[in-house]
Design a protein around this motif. Structure first.
Motif, PDB file in Angstrom:
ATOM      1  N   LYS A  20       0.762  -1.074   0.118  1.00  0.00           N
ATOM      2  CA  LYS A  20      -0.187   0.091   0.126  1.00  0.00           C
ATOM      3  C   LYS A  20       0.638   1.197   0.016  1.00  0.00           C
ATOM      4  CE  LYS A  20      -3.398  -2.172   2.831  1.00  0.00           C
ATOM      5  NZ  LYS A  20      -4.373  -1.861   4.033  1.00  0.00           N
ATOM      6  N   ALA A  21       0.466   2.159  -0.866  1.00  0.00           N
ATOM      7  CA  ALA A  21       1.318   3.395  -0.911  1.00  0.00           C
ATOM      8  C   ALA A  21       0.633   4.467  -1.271  1.00  0.00           C
ATOM      9  CB  ALA A  21       2.460   3.216  -2.121  1.00  0.00           C
ATOM     10  N   ALA A  78      -1.751  10.010  -5.420  1.00  0.00           N
ATOM     11  CA  ALA A  78      -2.198   8.548  -5.852  1.00  0.00           C
ATOM     12  C   ALA A  78      -2.055   7.690  -4.826  1.00  0.00           C
ATOM     13  CB  ALA A  78      -1.322   8.632  -7.342  1.00  0.00           C
ATOM     14  N   ILE A  79      -3.033   6.955  -5.043  1.00  0.00           N
ATOM     15  CA  ILE A  79      -2.898   5.637  -4.081  1.00  0.00           C
ATOM     16  C   ILE A  79      -2.700   4.523  -5.006  1.00  0.00           C
ATOM     17  CG2 ILE A  79      -4.387   6.547  -2.048  1.00  0.00           C
ATOM     18  CD1 ILE A  79      -6.767   5.176  -3.202  1.00  0.00           C
ATOM     19  N   GLU A  87      -6.256   5.403  -7.717  1.00  0.00           N
ATOM     20  CA  GLU A  87      -7.006   6.619  -8.017  1.00  0.00           C
ATOM     21  C   GLU A  87      -5.838   7.893  -7.602  1.00  0.00           C
ATOM     22  OE1 GLU A  87     -10.742   9.226  -5.764  1.00  0.00           O
ATOM     23  OE2 GLU A  87     -10.573   7.227  -5.363  1.00  0.00           O
ATOM     24  N   THR A  88      -6.170   8.907  -8.359  1.00  0.00           N
ATOM     25  CA  THR A  88      -5.170   9.985  -8.384  1.00  0.00           C
ATOM     26  C   THR A  88      -6.207  11.228  -8.345  1.00  0.00           C
ATOM     27  OG1 THR A  88      -3.787   9.002  -9.880  1.00  0.00           O
ATOM     28  CG2 THR A  88      -3.656  11.546  -9.586  1.00  0.00           C
ATOM     29  N   GLU A  94      -6.075  18.483   3.585  1.00  0.00           N
ATOM     30  CA  GLU A  94      -5.725  17.085   4.121  1.00  0.00           C
ATOM     31  C   GLU A  94      -7.038  16.085   4.469  1.00  0.00           C
ATOM     32  OE1 GLU A  94      -3.682  16.028   8.445  1.00  0.00           O
ATOM     33  OE2 GLU A  94      -4.049  18.301   8.048  1.00  0.00           O
ATOM     34  N   GLU A  95      -8.152  16.760   4.779  1.00  0.00           N
ATOM     35  CA  GLU A  95      -9.197  15.692   4.873  1.00  0.00           C
ATOM     36  C   GLU A  95      -9.581  15.057   3.590  1.00  0.00           C
ATOM     37  OE1 GLU A  95     -11.070  19.793   3.947  1.00  0.00           O
ATOM     38  OE2 GLU A  95      -9.599  19.124   5.219  1.00  0.00           O
ATOM     39  N   ILE A  96      -9.341  15.514   2.523  1.00  0.00           N
ATOM     40  CA  ILE A  96      -9.552  14.771   1.145  1.00  0.00           C
ATOM     41  C   ILE A  96      -8.715  13.676   0.990  1.00  0.00           C
ATOM     42  CG2 ILE A  96      -9.722  15.044  -1.337  1.00  0.00           C
ATOM     43  CD1 ILE A  96     -11.814  16.490   0.024  1.00  0.00           C
ATOM     44  N   VAL A  97      -7.209  13.888   1.207  1.00  0.00           N
ATOM     45  CA  VAL A  97      -6.193  13.002   1.433  1.00  0.00           C
ATOM     46  C   VAL A  97      -6.502  11.953   2.487  1.00  0.00           C
ATOM     47  CG1 VAL A  97      -3.580  12.611   1.901  1.00  0.00           C
ATOM     48  CG2 VAL A  97      -4.396  14.802   0.611  1.00  0.00           C
TER      49      VAL A  97
END
Length: 105
Positions: A20-21, A78-79, A87-88, A94-97
């Motif tokens: 996971k990144a 990006a995750i 998803e990018t 911060e709350e969106i991240v």
């Protein structure tokens, strides 16, 4: 966990080593990117995300990494799960991240 600065050459190895990144794409001239740095470091040390590696990529110097995530605005995040980009998003909130991180299984 520390935020790890990586290049195009290191991206695949980092993603292979970590299931996971989250990758933050930035540019040196980007004010919003600089403002997000302490937030990203804080999230990297948050116990909720202890199984996620936090990666930093200079979008201007690493076109291959930027292209894999489809980055067109900065800062973008990006995750990646199991080596696959999920998803990018483009945001400086911060709350969106945090919401994005919640999409990692």
């Amino acid at each position: 966990m520390e935020v790890i600065e990586i290049t195009d050459q290191e991206l695949d190895a980092q993603l292979a080593a970590h299931p996971k990144a989250i990758i933050k794409y930035y540019a040196d001239w980007c004010g919003a990117c600089k403002l997000f740095n302490p937030k990203f470091k804080r999230l990297a040390n948050d116990e909720r995300f202890s199984d996620v590696v936090f990666l930093n990529v200079n979008a201007e110097n690493n076109p291959e990494a930027r292209g894999k995530a489809g980055v067109s605005n900065l800062p973008s995040f990006a995750i990646v799960e199991g080596g696959q980009f999920k998803e990018t998003i483009f945001t400086s909130k911060e709350e969106i991240v945090v919401e994005l991180l919640g999409k990692l299984n």
